[in-house]
Write a protein that holds these residues in place. Sequence first.
Motif, PDB file in Angstrom:
ATOM      1  N   SER A   1       0.949  -1.106   0.051  1.00  0.00           N
ATOM      2  CA  SER A   1      -0.020  -0.237   0.000  1.00  0.00           C
ATOM      3  C   SER A   1       0.797   1.235   0.030  1.00  0.00           C
ATOM      4  N   ILE A   2       0.354   2.295  -0.228  1.00  0.00           N
ATOM      5  CA  ILE A   2       0.977   3.461  -0.233  1.00  0.00           C
ATOM      6  C   ILE A   2       0.603   4.487   1.028  1.00  0.00           C
ATOM      7  N   SER A   3       1.223   5.079   1.613  1.00  0.00           N
ATOM      8  CA  SER A   3       1.014   5.880   2.513  1.00  0.00           C
ATOM      9  C   SER A   3       0.404   7.106   2.344  1.00  0.00           C
ATOM     10  N   ASP A   4      -0.394   7.820   3.163  1.00  0.00           N
ATOM     11  CA  ASP A   4      -1.102   8.989   3.046  1.00  0.00           C
ATOM     12  C   ASP A   4      -0.289  10.247   2.632  1.00  0.00           C
ATOM     13  N   HIS A   5       0.803  10.409   3.187  1.00  0.00           N
ATOM     14  CA  HIS A   5       1.761  11.434   2.851  1.00  0.00           C
ATOM     15  C   HIS A   5       2.189  11.041   1.312  1.00  0.00           C
ATOM     16  N   ASP A   6       2.412   9.946   1.057  1.00  0.00           N
ATOM     17  CA  ASP A   6       3.178   9.698  -0.379  1.00  0.00           C
ATOM     18  C   ASP A   6       1.994   9.779  -1.435  1.00  0.00           C
ATOM     19  N   LYS A   7       0.554   9.673  -0.946  1.00  0.00           N
ATOM     20  CA  LYS A   7      -0.464  10.000  -1.979  1.00  0.00           C
ATOM     21  C   LYS A   7      -0.447  11.230  -2.379  1.00  0.00           C
ATOM     22  N   GLU A   8      -0.332  12.055  -1.489  1.00  0.00           N
ATOM     23  CA  GLU A   8      -0.341  13.600  -1.653  1.00  0.00           C
ATOM     24  C   GLU A   8       0.821  13.984  -2.540  1.00  0.00           C
ATOM     25  N   HIS A   9       2.024  13.373  -2.795  1.00  0.00           N
ATOM     26  CA  HIS A   9       3.014  13.700  -3.514  1.00  0.00           C
ATOM     27  C   HIS A   9       3.329  12.818  -4.686  1.00  0.00           C
ATOM     28  N   ILE A  10       2.576  11.772  -4.894  1.00  0.00           N
ATOM     29  CA  ILE A  10       2.932  10.673  -5.832  1.00  0.00           C
ATOM     30  C   ILE A  10       2.862  11.377  -7.058  1.00  0.00           C
ATOM     31  N   PHE A  11       2.303  12.258  -7.806  1.00  0.00           N
ATOM     32  CA  PHE A  11       2.295  12.693  -8.806  1.00  0.00           C
ATOM     33  C   PHE A  11       3.081  13.958  -9.181  1.00  0.00           C
ATOM     34  N   ASP A  12       3.988  14.088  -8.187  1.00  0.00           N
ATOM     35  CA  ASP A  12       4.840  15.229  -8.118  1.00  0.00           C
ATOM     36  C   ASP A  12       6.093  14.886  -8.999  1.00  0.00           C
ATOM     37  N   ARG A  13       6.666  15.644  -9.852  1.00  0.00           N
ATOM     38  CA  ARG A  13       7.770  15.201 -10.606  1.00  0.00           C
ATOM     39  C   ARG A  13       9.014  14.972  -9.608  1.00  0.00           C
ATOM     40  N   PHE A  14       9.635  13.622 -10.243  1.00  0.00           N
ATOM     41  CA  PHE A  14      10.939  13.352  -9.532  1.00  0.00           C
ATOM     42  C   PHE A  14      10.622  12.525  -8.291  1.00  0.00           C
ATOM     43  N   TYR A  15       9.286  12.690  -7.669  1.00  0.00           N
ATOM     44  CA  TYR A  15       8.942  12.055  -6.368  1.00  0.00           C
ATOM     45  C   TYR A  15       8.907  10.522  -6.536  1.00  0.00           C
ATOM     46  N   ARG A  16       9.384   9.890  -5.433  1.00  0.00           N
ATOM     47  CA  ARG A  16       9.792   8.366  -5.478  1.00  0.00           C
ATOM     48  C   ARG A  16       9.366   7.853  -4.190  1.00  0.00           C
ATOM     49  N   GLU A  17       8.553   6.975  -3.936  1.00  0.00           N
ATOM     50  CA  GLU A  17       8.226   6.795  -2.685  1.00  0.00           C
ATOM     51  C   GLU A  17       9.219   6.058  -1.827  1.00  0.00           C
ATOM     52  N   ASP A  18       9.961   5.027  -2.576  1.00  0.00           N
ATOM     53  CA  ASP A  18      11.028   4.415  -2.078  1.00  0.00           C
ATOM     54  C   ASP A  18      12.421   4.706  -3.027  1.00  0.00           C
ATOM     55  N   ARG A  19      13.208   5.422  -2.663  1.00  0.00           N
ATOM     56  CA  ARG A  19      14.197   5.665  -3.867  1.00  0.00           C
ATOM     57  C   ARG A  19      15.110   4.801  -3.946  1.00  0.00           C
ATOM     58  N   SER A  20      15.579   3.963  -2.995  1.00  0.00           N
ATOM     59  CA  SER A  20      16.331   2.725  -3.086  1.00  0.00           C
ATOM     60  C   SER A  20      15.751   1.627  -4.264  1.00  0.00           C
ATOM     61  N   ARG A  21      14.335   1.419  -3.792  1.00  0.00           N
ATOM     62  CA  ARG A  21      13.756   0.594  -4.558  1.00  0.00           C
ATOM     63  C   ARG A  21      13.473   1.033  -5.990  1.00  0.00           C
ATOM     64  N   SER A  22      13.325   2.480  -6.191  1.00  0.00           N
ATOM     65  CA  SER A  22      13.139   2.872  -7.497  1.00  0.00           C
ATOM     66  C   SER A  22      14.403   2.680  -8.279  1.00  0.00           C
ATOM     67  N   LYS A  23      15.558   2.741  -7.780  1.00  0.00           N
ATOM     68  CA  LYS A  23      16.821   2.434  -8.482  1.00  0.00           C
ATOM     69  C   LYS A  23      16.872   1.088  -8.726  1.00  0.00           C
ATOM     70  N   GLU A  24      16.259   0.167  -8.168  1.00  0.00           N
ATOM     71  CA  GLU A  24      16.364  -1.124  -8.867  1.00  0.00           C
ATOM     72  C   GLU A  24      15.421  -1.464  -9.956  1.00  0.00           C
TER      73      GLU A  24
ATOM     74  N   ILE B   1      -6.434   9.698  -9.882  1.00  0.00           N
ATOM     75  CA  ILE B   1      -6.298   9.414  -8.194  1.00  0.00           C
ATOM     76  C   ILE B   1      -5.756   8.237  -7.807  1.00  0.00           C
ATOM     77  N   VAL B   2      -5.237   8.158  -6.845  1.00  0.00           N
ATOM     78  CA  VAL B   2      -4.992   6.769  -6.337  1.00  0.00           C
ATOM     79  C   VAL B   2      -5.513   6.741  -4.779  1.00  0.00           C
ATOM     80  N   LYS B   3      -5.880   5.421  -4.575  1.00  0.00           N
ATOM     81  CA  LYS B   3      -6.458   5.049  -3.595  1.00  0.00           C
ATOM     82  C   LYS B   3      -6.202   3.633  -3.100  1.00  0.00           C
ATOM     83  N   ASP B   4      -6.342   3.227  -1.891  1.00  0.00           N
ATOM     84  CA  ASP B   4      -6.121   1.904  -1.572  1.00  0.00           C
ATOM     85  C   ASP B   4      -7.413   0.893  -1.879  1.00  0.00           C
TER      86      ASP B   4
END
Length: 452
Positions: A378-401, A424-427
């Motif tokens: 799932s995605i946290s509420d904080h990440d839901k607010e920024h997930i459509f922002d540019r260069f925003y990654r929920e988990d940077r280490s995982r994004s590199k993979e 929109i994104v929802k659970d």
Amino acid sequence: MQMNKELSKKHRIRFFLMNVLAFALIFFALGLIVLNVFHLSAYRETDDVLNSTSISSPIVKLEIERYEQQDPSYKNTMSKSSTPFRGGMSNNFNTQVILWSQDGEILNTDTLVGRFTQFQNLSLNTKSLDAIDTIELQDTASDNTSVFHSVTLKNTSDEDSEVAYVQILANTNQIRSALANFQVILILCMVLFWFLSIGVSYYLSSLSMKPILASWKQQQEFVENASHELRTPLTIIQNSLQHLFTKPNRTIIEESESIAQALTETRRLTGLTNDLLVIARNDSNQQTLHNKAIAVQTFLTNLMKPFQEMAELDQKTFVYESTVAPNVTWTFDEKKMHQVIVILLDNALKYTNSGDTVKLISTINKEWQIEVQNTGPSISDHDKEHIFDRFYREDRSRSKETGGYGLGLAIAKQIITEHKGTIIVKDVQPKGVCFQVKLPKRVAKVDATKKK
């Protein structure tokens, strides 16, 4: 940063002064127009009466008859006159008829009585006959100044009469006083509202700077993030090439690992630059939509085939659900919507594990609704607010993979916004994430030739 703040302050002051000056000019012009209009309308009735007066007018004839009959009280004149004067205008406080001799002497002094002290300084002016003049007279007895609008007429009705000229004066003291009071009130109101406009100007200058500062900040962040993301693959490519130079005698097979690493980063760099170009074009409104009617069912079926194969290889379940009839079409940009759904399906597969399920759901009611669901984390509420922002990654280490730069969802949102839709994104209960896209009803139709 300090330079940006100083520049922002200068622009704000500039906008503020421009607004203050604009309000001042508007109030000044408005004041002049209102004063001129009020001035003209205030004297219009008086001037119209004077312009319509002639030697044959009842008021003039009555005054001449009264003088010739030596009848200051009007008793005999009123009884003999065939056109009796109504209202006694010749004795009205605001209007006075002056009879002049050829030598410029006032003849009807008997009817002036107490007002003679006011008119004894009046002189005959024959240069502007039949024209309205403004005259100011000083009362020697009371020291008061009276203002009159006046017209002087030549007596052509009787050449033997002592009355050579007739002057009609209309007192305009009340009108001038009203104009003076109105002017004072108007100026005070203009000054008051101009001071209020200073506050409005300050607010407008701050308000007008907000989108500029927001755009400036967005541009700075975009450049900083893009530079950071570009630096990593470039550094890896540079190190790989430098490593090859340190061992010039080795074969390609022996250095295949370094070459493969450089190629991988080159591909990632190409993808990143393409994404940056798409975002830059969208920001500058260079992108246009090429909308046309597309068969929804055929569009999605062809699009999802490679993802079904990828899911099967990764031991994941891919489910497609649709309530849309095969012959229903919807109007949109096929290429761009293909890009959106690819981004969503690609993310769904990347962020799920073996055994998870990815589901694509398509329904049409008043809007075309597309949902991409997965049973991954799932995605946290904080990440839901920024997930459509540019260069925003929920988990940077995982994004590199997974090779992500945080631009895919930003591009998807831009495209959906261009289509006047929402994303929109929802659970998803009990576990998972759902990205929901809604496109408005542009042109929805059923192909009648296929309907049997």
